[in-house]
Design an enzyme around this catalytic site. Sequence first.
Site, PDB file in Angstrom:
ATOM      1  N   ASP A  50       0.832  -1.211   0.000  1.00 15.85           N
ATOM      2  CA  ASP A  50       0.000   0.000   0.000  1.00 15.85           C
ATOM      3  C   ASP A  50       0.866   1.261   0.000  1.00 15.85           C
ATOM      4  O   ASP A  50       0.778   2.077   0.905  1.00 15.85           O
ATOM      5  CB  ASP A  50      -0.934  -0.022   1.228  1.00 15.85           C
ATOM      6  CG  ASP A  50      -1.644  -1.352   1.402  1.00 15.85           C
ATOM      7  OD1 ASP A  50      -2.774  -1.484   0.909  1.00 15.85           O
ATOM      8  OD2 ASP A  50      -1.046  -2.280   1.985  1.00 15.85           O
ATOM      9  N   ASP A  83      -1.300  -2.891  -3.912  1.00 10.27           N
ATOM     10  CA  ASP A  83      -1.638  -1.468  -3.891  1.00 10.27           C
ATOM     11  C   ASP A  83      -0.339  -0.705  -4.102  1.00 10.27           C
ATOM     12  O   ASP A  83       0.109   0.080  -3.270  1.00 10.27           O
ATOM     13  CB  ASP A  83      -2.373  -1.039  -2.616  1.00 10.27           C
ATOM     14  CG  ASP A  83      -3.875  -1.357  -2.681  1.00 10.27           C
ATOM     15  OD1 ASP A  83      -4.306  -1.963  -3.681  1.00 10.27           O
ATOM     16  OD2 ASP A  83      -4.606  -0.988  -1.741  1.00 10.27           O
ATOM     17  N   TYR A  86      -1.244   4.277  -6.065  1.00  8.38           N
ATOM     18  CA  TYR A  86      -2.518   4.925  -5.689  1.00  8.38           C
ATOM     19  C   TYR A  86      -2.807   6.094  -6.619  1.00  8.38           C
ATOM     20  O   TYR A  86      -1.868   6.680  -7.147  1.00  8.38           O
ATOM     21  CB  TYR A  86      -2.417   5.447  -4.247  1.00  8.38           C
ATOM     22  CG  TYR A  86      -2.650   4.377  -3.228  1.00  8.38           C
ATOM     23  CD1 TYR A  86      -3.939   4.003  -2.864  1.00  8.38           C
ATOM     24  CD2 TYR A  86      -1.573   3.731  -2.631  1.00  8.38           C
ATOM     25  CE1 TYR A  86      -4.151   3.014  -1.923  1.00  8.38           C
ATOM     26  CE2 TYR A  86      -1.781   2.731  -1.691  1.00  8.38           C
ATOM     27  CZ  TYR A  86      -3.064   2.378  -1.336  1.00  8.38           C
ATOM     28  OH  TYR A  86      -3.279   1.391  -0.426  1.00  8.38           O
ATOM     29  N   ASN A 121      -6.216  -4.275  -4.724  1.00  9.12           N
ATOM     30  CA  ASN A 121      -7.479  -3.828  -5.331  1.00  9.12           C
ATOM     31  C   ASN A 121      -7.326  -2.493  -6.056  1.00  9.12           C
ATOM     32  O   ASN A 121      -7.917  -2.276  -7.112  1.00  9.12           O
ATOM     33  CB  ASN A 121      -8.606  -3.780  -4.290  1.00  9.12           C
ATOM     34  CG  ASN A 121      -8.246  -3.014  -3.042  1.00  9.12           C
ATOM     35  OD1 ASN A 121      -7.184  -3.266  -2.454  1.00  9.12           O
ATOM     36  ND2 ASN A 121      -9.085  -2.100  -2.612  1.00  9.12           N
ATOM     37  N   HIS A 215      -2.611  -9.735  -1.009  1.00  6.52           N
ATOM     38  CA  HIS A 215      -2.913  -8.347  -0.650  1.00  6.52           C
ATOM     39  C   HIS A 215      -3.913  -8.248   0.509  1.00  6.52           C
ATOM     40  O   HIS A 215      -3.729  -7.465   1.441  1.00  6.52           O
ATOM     41  CB  HIS A 215      -3.470  -7.584  -1.854  1.00  6.52           C
ATOM     42  CG  HIS A 215      -3.847  -6.175  -1.517  1.00  6.52           C
ATOM     43  ND1 HIS A 215      -2.901  -5.220  -1.191  1.00  6.52           N
ATOM     44  CD2 HIS A 215      -5.060  -5.550  -1.386  1.00  6.52           C
ATOM     45  CE1 HIS A 215      -3.506  -4.083  -0.902  1.00  6.52           C
ATOM     46  NE2 HIS A 215      -4.815  -4.253  -1.005  1.00  6.52           N
ATOM     47  N   HIS A 224     -10.581  -2.649   7.635  1.00  3.13           N
ATOM     48  CA  HIS A 224     -11.187  -3.583   6.676  1.00  3.13           C
ATOM     49  C   HIS A 224     -11.671  -4.871   7.351  1.00  3.13           C
ATOM     50  O   HIS A 224     -12.535  -5.566   6.816  1.00  3.13           O
ATOM     51  CB  HIS A 224     -10.198  -3.955   5.567  1.00  3.13           C
ATOM     52  CG  HIS A 224      -9.920  -2.828   4.615  1.00  3.13           C
ATOM     53  ND1 HIS A 224     -10.896  -2.279   3.816  1.00  3.13           N
ATOM     54  CD2 HIS A 224      -8.779  -2.154   4.325  1.00  3.13           C
ATOM     55  CE1 HIS A 224     -10.365  -1.315   3.077  1.00  3.13           C
ATOM     56  NE2 HIS A 224      -9.084  -1.215   3.380  1.00  3.13           N
ATOM     57  N   ASP A 251      -4.970  -3.406   5.012  1.00  2.00           N
ATOM     58  CA  ASP A 251      -5.191  -2.561   6.185  1.00  2.00           C
ATOM     59  C   ASP A 251      -3.889  -1.856   6.513  1.00  2.00           C
ATOM     60  O   ASP A 251      -2.859  -2.507   6.673  1.00  2.00           O
ATOM     61  CB  ASP A 251      -5.675  -3.406   7.384  1.00  2.00           C
ATOM     62  CG  ASP A 251      -7.176  -3.274   7.585  1.00  2.00           C
ATOM     63  OD1 ASP A 251      -7.761  -2.278   7.097  1.00  2.00           O
ATOM     64  OD2 ASP A 251      -7.767  -4.158   8.228  1.00  2.00           O
ATOM     65  N   HIS A 252      -3.951  -0.519   6.607  1.00  2.00           N
ATOM     66  CA  HIS A 252      -2.728   0.274   6.698  1.00  2.00           C
ATOM     67  C   HIS A 252      -2.230   0.374   8.131  1.00  2.00           C
ATOM     68  O   HIS A 252      -2.285   1.437   8.746  1.00  2.00           O
ATOM     69  CB  HIS A 252      -2.958   1.668   6.109  1.00  2.00           C
ATOM     70  CG  HIS A 252      -3.360   1.635   4.662  1.00  2.00           C
ATOM     71  ND1 HIS A 252      -3.537   2.769   3.911  1.00  2.00           N
ATOM     72  CD2 HIS A 252      -3.597   0.600   3.829  1.00  2.00           C
ATOM     73  CE1 HIS A 252      -3.878   2.439   2.673  1.00  2.00           C
ATOM     74  NE2 HIS A 252      -3.928   1.128   2.601  1.00  2.00           N
TER      75      HIS A 252
END
Length: 262
Positions: A50, A83, A86, A121, A215, A224, A251-252
């Site tokens: 991410d 991810d 972005y 995603n 992911h 999430h 999930d960050h």
Amino acid sequence: MANKNDHQLMKVTLTILVVMLVVDVSKGEFQRFQPSTKADGSITAFVIGDWGRKGEYNQSLLAHQMGITAEKKNIDFIISTGDNFYPGGLRDENDEAFYQSFSDIYTSPALNKMWYTVLGNHDYRGDAMAQLSPTLKARDNRWFCLKSFILNTDIVELFFIDTTPMQDKYFTDPEDQIYDWRGVLPRDKYLSNLLQDLDEALRESRATWKIVVGHHTIKSASIHGNTQELEQKVLPILESNKVDLYINGHDHCMQQISSSNR
Ligand SMILES: *[C@@H]1O[C@H](CO)[C@@H](O)[C@H](O)[C@H]1NC(C)=O
């Protein structure tokens, strides 16, 4: 007559070859690759997910710190859980974001290692195939991205899997997003092949450590939360094949979740 027979034989051989190729592709077994390891066979790797923010959201600062730590730890390669770009993946192979979020950001010599990457995603919201393209590899030879594949070493085997197509909501309720499902449809067939290939590859693995990388979360205590589809379809495969670790992004935040089931 002899010539004609030879000719026919060749035709038959060619037909068999072509059929075999077609069968092989539709079976979709994971390709295997060998990463470089230390002389004793051990590996040290970074995992990042991410991340592609054109340097913003502290990406550049983190990249700098990664360089310092990578040098101290003498890392062998980097794993990305997806991810990668972005907000919507890459527009196409020529998208400048590849440089702005990757090549021009991770410039420390110690990060000049292979980056083994899957899609998230957000990557599917752009040209998902662009990230798999050899063109990007030619522009920055660290870049290695496939939907699903295996990294083989004697000690550890890493199974990278494409989790985005597993989550129903991207298909049933995509909101205003358009996902690039080329290569994924028909979805049922894609998923059943993927899960079967994962199960078989894990079952055949003789590595001391089996690690699966994807992911999406299986379990998560963050925004999430758990991904029901992965809990139902992936977790039983990991458990029955005694997988040691599942690594994900999405999930960050940082979490380590262990289970007492084993
Ligand atoms: C960057 O990091 C600082 C310090 O941790 C934090 O306060 C700030 O919110 C971060 N900026 C962004 C855009 O996330």
